[in-house]
Design an enzyme around this catalytic site. Structure first.
Site, short mmCIF file in Angstrom:
data_model
loop_
_atom_site.label_atom_id
_atom_site.label_comp_id
_atom_site.label_asym_id
_atom_site.label_seq_id
_atom_site.Cartn_x
_atom_site.Cartn_y
_atom_site.Cartn_z
N THR A 94 0.87 -1.18 0.00
CA THR A 94 0.00 0.00 0.00
C THR A 94 0.90 1.22 0.00
O THR A 94 1.58 1.50 0.99
CB THR A 94 -0.93 0.01 1.23
OG1 THR A 94 -1.80 -1.12 1.15
CG2 THR A 94 -1.77 1.28 1.27
N LYS A 169 -7.67 1.94 -2.87
CA LYS A 169 -7.29 1.51 -1.52
C LYS A 169 -7.31 2.69 -0.55
O LYS A 169 -7.79 2.58 0.58
CB LYS A 169 -5.90 0.88 -1.56
CG LYS A 169 -5.33 0.46 -0.20
CD LYS A 169 -6.11 -0.67 0.42
CE LYS A 169 -5.61 -1.05 1.82
NZ LYS A 169 -4.30 -1.71 1.82
N LYS A 244 -0.56 4.84 8.81
CA LYS A 244 0.22 4.97 7.57
C LYS A 244 -0.70 5.20 6.37
O LYS A 244 -0.48 6.10 5.55
CB LYS A 244 1.06 3.72 7.35
CG LYS A 244 1.73 3.66 5.97
CD LYS A 244 1.95 2.23 5.53
CE LYS A 244 2.21 2.19 4.02
NZ LYS A 244 2.26 0.81 3.51
#
Length: 295
Positions: A94, A169, A244
């Protein structure tokens, strides 16, 4: 049988690699962390001495790294030059949208194929082969990767061109963070109003407040026996990882001048959570900070 190099054999990568082995593929791994190497070896996955060694002769290279800078550095320093021409790179870390687009451009320039394919579903999804993959790249490369993605995941969506898997995402996890905070606040409010957890769950799980953060990741013990709340908030999906991902969302918000006040607030809340004990706890453990008035 496809020869696959799988780089990044952590909590997510190792079970994904195991599922590929179970499906009959020839998987060679690599990781910098000795514990991850030991776990992969114990699982019967041969581990190369370097990333370059792992990708040599591979038909497909899957990377699952902590951050975009690791992906780009690995591509530039060894992986792209060591891989045979037209190797299919599946980037499942990611990372930021612009980093995914940079990685794609580097791979194409080096004569390879490339998709970004970040995942959702956590460790349980990785172990059970039920991950969701959000894919960015060409139709041709998506089609080539699909048989492998279907081994590791249950829901695979082609979201568009390079970087758009990462875009999906970022948006998904911003929704998830906001909803998890809202559910935690509602359960704390319910407690203080005298509601039993099960009663509130029975209402919300069948009413307009129903969402994944209630029915799967319920932040209180009891109503959903498999939720992290029943194992002292062991992740799952750790608060540090949510922080994050929300940092990536904040970056995208600022780059696109989007008015996303809830997303910004969620990023602040999870950054504070991850700076303390929440770093290694499941992100649903944010309820403990809400109870303590620390958000």
């Amino acid at each position: 049988m496809t020869r696959i190099a799988f780089l990044g054999l952590g909590h997510m990568g190792l079970p994904m690699a195991r599922n590929l082995v179970a499906a009959g593929h020839d998987v060679h791994g690599f990781d910098l962390v000795p514990a991850a190497v030991d776990a992969a070896t114990a699982a019967g996955i041969p581990v190369a001495g370097s990333g370059a060694d792992a990708v040599t002769g591979a038909d497909v290279v899957i990377t699952m790294f902590p951050a975009g800078r690791h992906v780009i550095a690995a591509y530039q320093e060894e992986l792209l030059s060591a891989a045979q021409p037209r190797t299919l790179f599946i980037e499942s870390s990611t990372i930021a949208v612009d980093e995914a687009q940079t990685a794609h451009a580097l791979a194409i320039e080096a004569g390879h194929r490339h998709i970004d394919a970040p995942v959702s579903g956590g460790v349980v999804g990785a172990e059970n082969g039920t991950l969701a993959f959000m894919v960015g790249g060409s139709e041709e490369d998506f089609a080539a990767a699909l048989p492998l993605l279907e081994i590791m995941g249950k829901r695979i969506v082609h979201c568009g061109g390079p970087g758009l898997g990462q875009a999906a995402k970022v948006c998904n996890n911003m929704i998830l963070a906001v909803s998890q905070i809202a559910v935690a606040e509602a359960f704390v409010l319910g407690e203080r109003l005298g509601l039993e957890h099960q009663a509130l769950f029975d209402v919300v799980s069948q009413a307009s407040g129903q969402c994944w953060s209630v029915t799967t990741n319920c932040p209180v013990p009891g109503p959903v026996p498999t939720s992290p709340a029943n194992r002292d908030y062991q992740p799952g999906f750790a608060g540090a990882l949510m922080a994050k991902d929300l940092g990536l969302a904040l970056q995208a918000i600022e780059q696109t001048s989007t008015d996303a006040r809830m997303g910004r607030l969620a990023q602040e809340i999870y950054a504070a959570f991850a700076a303390g004990e929440g770093a290694g706890r499941d992100f649903s453990g944010i309820i403990t900070d809400i109870r303590a008035g620390e958000v």
